[in-house]
Design a protein around this motif. Structure first.
Motif: not given
Ligand code: MRU
Length: 347
Positions: A12, A29-30, A32, A35-36, A39, A58
């Motif tokens: 993660r 926490e990422y 995927d 999602e990054v 962010a 990512g």
């Protein structure tokens, strides 16, 4: 020990939410790539080198989730992933540099099979983050001799540990000078509208015990006119071949003030922030952000409904106003065109 804003643990990616500092320390926490990307766009993570590190993770997550069998098909799908990550923010060239480095890694290892390529991409992202901190420490050592004993230093925005893989670029030089006992005080411009100076620079320096005084952006000239600043040091988001430097909006104003008061104006940035494909700073794409950043602070409205707003997030400081550019490969002064090119070609 300065903070590291990006960690990779148990598969993660963990990033401190920089939108909530200094009042809340929340780690998100990422796992995927989308999602990054979000962010980066929404500034959970920000600062040129940190954006590059996050984008590399990512890209590695995106690669891991592609289910094609052959490398050509994989590459076609993965290029879409990288394009989405690249479309998050336009100015910091470190984002594109990191994605190019990830692509080169995949292509270099294509003969080893997709499972191995995916493993190596994750390792490459970790390496980009690790190297970044090391680079900043080297940059700090190169920049420290430029700082006079007893220095009162002005900085703009946050070019600190939070903006990088650790330690910081401009704040890295300040940390090295502080460790050498040379820093009397750092003045942090609050850096409207996103307030990276008051929320982030003031937070991390205060936490590390480096004397810091927060000022509003419009106070720098007054302090300079009273002889209360000895030099200025800032980071960079993209440096053109001739040394023109894009950095957080307001940097140009500080550089003009520094020139008027005869103060040295230093830029600290890694080689990955150079974009030698651009002849000068007029070619650097400048991000325009949401009007709400100017009209509001949090939920508080500061301007009339419907007012026209501009919100360029960066400006360009012409090379002639820059006393020196500090990199991990050394310090360039004067002829930036030659000096930067020579450093970029060093291995
Ligand atoms: O919009 P931001 O917060 O990403 O802008 C950051 C800056 O302008 C920094 O000064 C720059 O990225 C250098 S960070 C080492």
């Amino acid at each position: 020990m300065s903070i590291k804003p990006i960690e990779f643990k148990d598969g993660r990616l963990r990033m401190i939410d920089q939108r909530l500092l200094p009042t809340k320390e929340v780690w998100l926490e990422y796992t995927d790539y989308q999602e990054v990307a979000e962010a980066i766009k929404t500034m959970v993570v920000r600062g040129a080198p940190a954006i590059g590190v996050a984008a590399a993770f990512g890209a590695a997550f995106g690669a891991r989730d592609i289910e094609t069998v052959g490398f050509e098909d994989f590459l076609r799908e993965w290029e879409q992933v990288c394009a989405e990550l690249a479309a998050t923010r336009p100015t910091a060239v470190n984002l594109f540099w990191a994605l190019d480095r990830m692509k080169a890694c995949a292509v270099r290892h294509q003969e080893q099979g997709l499972a191995e390529v995916k493993r190596l991409l994750l390792a490459e992202a970790q390496e980009i983050g690790r190297e970044d901190e090391e680079i900043n420490r080297t940059m700090g050592a190169h920049g420290e001799p430029l700082i006079p004993t007893g220095a009162r230093i002005l900085t703009h925005c946050n070019a600190g540990a939070l903006a990088t893989g650790g330690y910081g670029t401009a704040l890295g030089v300040i940390r090295a000078a502080a460790a050498a006992g040379k820093v009397t005080r750092v003045y942090a411009d609050e850096t409207r509208p996103f307030l990276q100076g008051s929320r982030l620079t003031a937070w991390e320096l205060h936490k590390d015990g480096i004397p810091v005084t927060l000022i509003c952006d419009n106070m720098a000239g007054y302090l300079m006119s009273r002889g209360e600043i000895d030099c200025v040091i800032v980071g960079a988001d993209r440096i053109a071949a001739n040394g023109d430097t894009a950095n957080k909006i307001g940097t140009y104003t500080v550089a003009v003030l520094a020139r008027e008061h005869g103060l040295p104006f230093y830029v600290a940035a890694p080689i990955s922030t150079l974009d030698l494909s651009l002849a000068d700073g007029s070619l650097i794409p400048i991000e325009e952000r949401d009007r709400r950043e100017v009209t509001h602070v949090g939920d508080k409205q500061l301007a009339p409904d419907g007012i026209d707003v501009r919100n360029p997030a960066f400006d360009v400081t012409p090379a002639r106003l820059i006393t020196a550019i500090i990199t991990e490969r050394g310090v360039v002064k004067g002829d930036y065109l030659r000096g930067l090119r020579a450093l970029a070609q060093e291995k």
